[in-house]
Design a protein around this motif. Structure first.
Motif, mmCIF file in Angstrom:
data_model
loop_
_atom_site.group_PDB
_atom_site.id
_atom_site.type_symbol
_atom_site.label_atom_id
_atom_site.label_comp_id
_atom_site.label_asym_id
_atom_site.label_seq_id
_atom_site.Cartn_x
_atom_site.Cartn_y
_atom_site.Cartn_z
ATOM 1 N N PHE A 167 34.597 12.403 -20.110
ATOM 2 C CA PHE A 167 34.669 12.463 -18.650
ATOM 3 C C PHE A 167 33.262 12.536 -18.091
ATOM 4 C CE2 PHE A 167 35.252 16.853 -20.188
ATOM 5 C CZ PHE A 167 34.233 17.521 -19.528
ATOM 6 N N ILE A 168 33.164 12.229 -16.808
ATOM 7 C CA ILE A 168 31.910 12.419 -16.069
ATOM 8 C C ILE A 168 32.224 13.347 -14.907
ATOM 9 C CG2 ILE A 168 29.994 11.371 -14.806
ATOM 10 C CD1 ILE A 168 30.737 8.674 -16.045
ATOM 11 N N LEU A 169 31.437 14.390 -14.790
ATOM 12 C CA LEU A 169 31.502 15.281 -13.629
ATOM 13 C C LEU A 169 30.377 14.903 -12.682
ATOM 14 C CD1 LEU A 169 31.996 18.869 -15.080
ATOM 15 C CD2 LEU A 169 33.529 17.662 -13.527
ATOM 16 N N GLY A 170 30.681 14.888 -11.409
ATOM 17 C CA GLY A 170 29.654 14.624 -10.414
ATOM 18 C C GLY A 170 29.548 15.773 -9.440
ATOM 19 N N ALA A 171 28.341 15.964 -8.919
ATOM 20 C CA ALA A 171 28.087 16.954 -7.874
ATOM 21 C C ALA A 171 27.770 16.184 -6.598
ATOM 22 C CB ALA A 171 26.915 17.854 -8.259
ATOM 23 N N PHE A 172 28.471 16.518 -5.520
ATOM 24 C CA PHE A 172 28.362 15.779 -4.266
ATOM 25 C C PHE A 172 28.040 16.724 -3.115
ATOM 26 C CE2 PHE A 172 31.168 13.542 -7.092
ATOM 27 C CZ PHE A 172 30.852 12.199 -6.920
ATOM 28 N N ASP A 173 27.259 16.227 -2.148
ATOM 29 C CA ASP A 173 27.011 17.000 -0.938
ATOM 30 C C ASP A 173 28.146 16.763 0.061
ATOM 31 O OD1 ASP A 173 26.514 14.580 0.405
ATOM 32 O OD2 ASP A 173 24.345 14.893 0.509
ATOM 33 N N ALA A 174 28.068 17.409 1.220
ATOM 34 C CA ALA A 174 29.140 17.321 2.214
ATOM 35 C C ALA A 174 29.361 15.893 2.705
ATOM 36 C CB ALA A 174 28.836 18.240 3.396
ATOM 37 N N GLY A 175 28.310 15.082 2.684
ATOM 38 C CA GLY A 175 28.427 13.696 3.117
ATOM 39 C C GLY A 175 28.927 12.754 2.032
ATOM 40 N N ALA A 189 25.098 14.527 -12.111
ATOM 41 C CA ALA A 189 26.233 14.177 -12.958
ATOM 42 C C ALA A 189 25.960 14.614 -14.385
ATOM 43 C CB ALA A 189 26.497 12.669 -12.911
ATOM 44 N N VAL A 190 27.041 14.820 -15.120
ATOM 45 C CA VAL A 190 26.962 15.148 -16.535
ATOM 46 C C VAL A 190 28.151 14.486 -17.234
ATOM 47 C CG1 VAL A 190 28.195 17.358 -16.312
ATOM 48 C CG2 VAL A 190 26.633 16.995 -18.229
ATOM 49 N N VAL A 191 27.911 14.017 -18.456
ATOM 50 C CA VAL A 191 28.913 13.265 -19.210
ATOM 51 C C VAL A 191 29.312 14.033 -20.468
ATOM 52 C CG1 VAL A 191 29.366 11.094 -20.432
ATOM 53 C CG2 VAL A 191 27.895 11.091 -18.387
ATOM 54 N N CYS A 192 30.598 14.024 -20.757
ATOM 55 C CA CYS A 192 31.126 14.556 -22.008
ATOM 56 C C CYS A 192 31.693 13.396 -22.809
ATOM 57 C CB CYS A 192 32.241 15.564 -21.733
ATOM 58 S SG CYS A 192 33.030 16.195 -23.251
ATOM 59 N N GLU A 193 31.320 13.326 -24.087
ATOM 60 C CA GLU A 193 31.885 12.333 -25.003
ATOM 61 C C GLU A 193 32.316 13.056 -26.274
ATOM 62 O OE1 GLU A 193 29.014 9.210 -25.577
ATOM 63 O OE2 GLU A 193 29.355 8.415 -23.573
ATOM 64 N N ARG A 194 33.441 12.592 -26.820
ATOM 65 C CA ARG A 194 33.972 13.210 -28.036
ATOM 66 C C ARG A 194 34.319 12.122 -29.034
ATOM 67 N NH1 ARG A 194 39.196 17.234 -28.160
ATOM 68 N NH2 ARG A 194 38.858 18.120 -30.224
ATOM 69 N N ALA A 200 32.117 17.930 -29.389
ATOM 70 C CA ALA A 200 31.886 17.035 -28.254
ATOM 71 C C ALA A 200 30.392 17.012 -27.995
ATOM 72 C CB ALA A 200 32.635 17.508 -27.014
ATOM 73 N N GLU A 201 29.953 15.993 -27.278
ATOM 74 C CA GLU A 201 28.535 15.876 -26.957
ATOM 75 C C GLU A 201 28.348 15.832 -25.444
ATOM 76 O OE1 GLU A 201 24.575 13.257 -28.068
ATOM 77 O OE2 GLU A 201 26.541 12.525 -28.688
ATOM 78 N N LEU A 202 27.427 16.626 -24.962
ATOM 79 C CA LEU A 202 27.002 16.558 -23.585
ATOM 80 C C LEU A 202 25.901 15.503 -23.537
ATOM 81 C CD1 LEU A 202 26.153 19.514 -21.245
ATOM 82 C CD2 LEU A 202 24.689 17.520 -21.385
ATOM 83 N N VAL A 203 26.141 14.449 -22.790
ATOM 84 C CA VAL A 203 25.157 13.362 -22.681
ATOM 85 C C VAL A 203 24.907 13.044 -21.213
ATOM 86 C CG1 VAL A 203 25.726 12.296 -24.899
ATOM 87 C CG2 VAL A 203 26.926 11.566 -22.867
ATOM 88 N N GLY A 204 23.755 12.537 -20.942
ATOM 89 C CA GLY A 204 23.483 11.977 -19.624
ATOM 90 C C GLY A 204 23.468 12.940 -18.463
ATOM 91 N N MET A 205 22.952 14.151 -18.623
ATOM 92 C CA MET A 205 22.814 15.066 -17.489
ATOM 93 C C MET A 205 21.722 14.534 -16.575
ATOM 94 S SD MET A 205 23.615 18.023 -16.072
ATOM 95 C CE MET A 205 23.299 19.735 -16.012
ATOM 96 N N ILE A 206 22.078 14.318 -15.317
ATOM 97 C CA ILE A 206 21.128 13.771 -14.349
ATOM 98 C C ILE A 206 21.254 14.555 -13.051
ATOM 99 C CG2 ILE A 206 20.353 11.683 -13.149
ATOM 100 C CD1 ILE A 206 22.335 10.150 -15.066
ATOM 101 N N ILE A 207 20.127 14.990 -12.522
ATOM 102 C CA ILE A 207 20.069 15.593 -11.192
ATOM 103 C C ILE A 207 19.071 14.756 -10.395
ATOM 104 C CG2 ILE A 207 19.584 17.663 -9.822
ATOM 105 C CD1 ILE A 207 21.914 18.010 -11.844
#
Length: 173
Positions: A61-69, A75-80, A90-97
């Motif tokens: 899955f990919i989790l995203g963080a969004f502002d009010a707009g 975002a951060v990605v989980c791969e298994r 599982a691996e945490l990949v692609g954490m981006i801020i």
């Protein structure tokens, strides 16, 4: 402390263009943090990342963080692994801020929700990641989320003639 209006949620197909734009920014701003290179990855269509989408109890899955707009700030990605002998990991990949949004608690909030979701994955025992070893803020963020360093991959990334080591980290669930 993350912004009060921060929303963290699983990404859908509609979010892929925003995710790709955020990822391309990360590749350009912090090339040593990624094994992908900007020139190659930026030429790919957003649909390339559809295989990372999912909903727990899916294995990715990919989790995203969004502002009010509705702008994606991180975002951060989980791969298994699908292989039976690696199903406990599982691996945490692609954490981006987004560069302009760092040091505001967004990464910490993403990791907290990431932890909640991976704990729902049946049979999962731990999460691994690699992080550029000299990125002190990123290493500190992961340590604060319960990851411990178990190794170092020297010269893991090569950009031009410069090498970057990767710290290998693990979190037991």
């Amino acid at each position: 402390m993350p912004p009060a209006d921060l929303t963290i949620r699983l990404l859908t197909h509609a979010d892929l263009p925003a995710y790709k734009a955020l990822r391309d920014t990360g590749l350009q701003h912090d090339p040593e943090a990624f094994t992908s290179d900007f020139d190659t990855a930026s030429a790919l269509p957003p649909a390339t990342y559809a295989t990372r989408l999912g909903q727990p109890p899916d294995d990715h899955f990919i989790l995203g963080a969004f502002d009010a707009g509705g702008a994606m700030l991180g975002a951060v990605v989980c791969e298994r692994e699908a292989r039976l002998k690696k199903r406990h990991e599982a691996e945490l990949v692609g954490m981006i801020i987004a560069p302009a949004m760092r040091q505001r608690g967004i990464g910490k909030a993403l990791l907290k929700e990431f932890d909640t979701l991976v704990r729902k994955l049946p049979g999962l025992e731990h999460v691994v990641l690699s992080v550029t070893a000299d990125h002190a803020a990123a290493v500190k963020l992961y340590e604060g989320a319960g990851f411990v360093r178990y190794g170092l991959q020297p010269r893991a990334i090569k950009i031009g003639e410069q090498y970057h080591d990767k710290a290998l980290m693990l979190k037991q669930l």
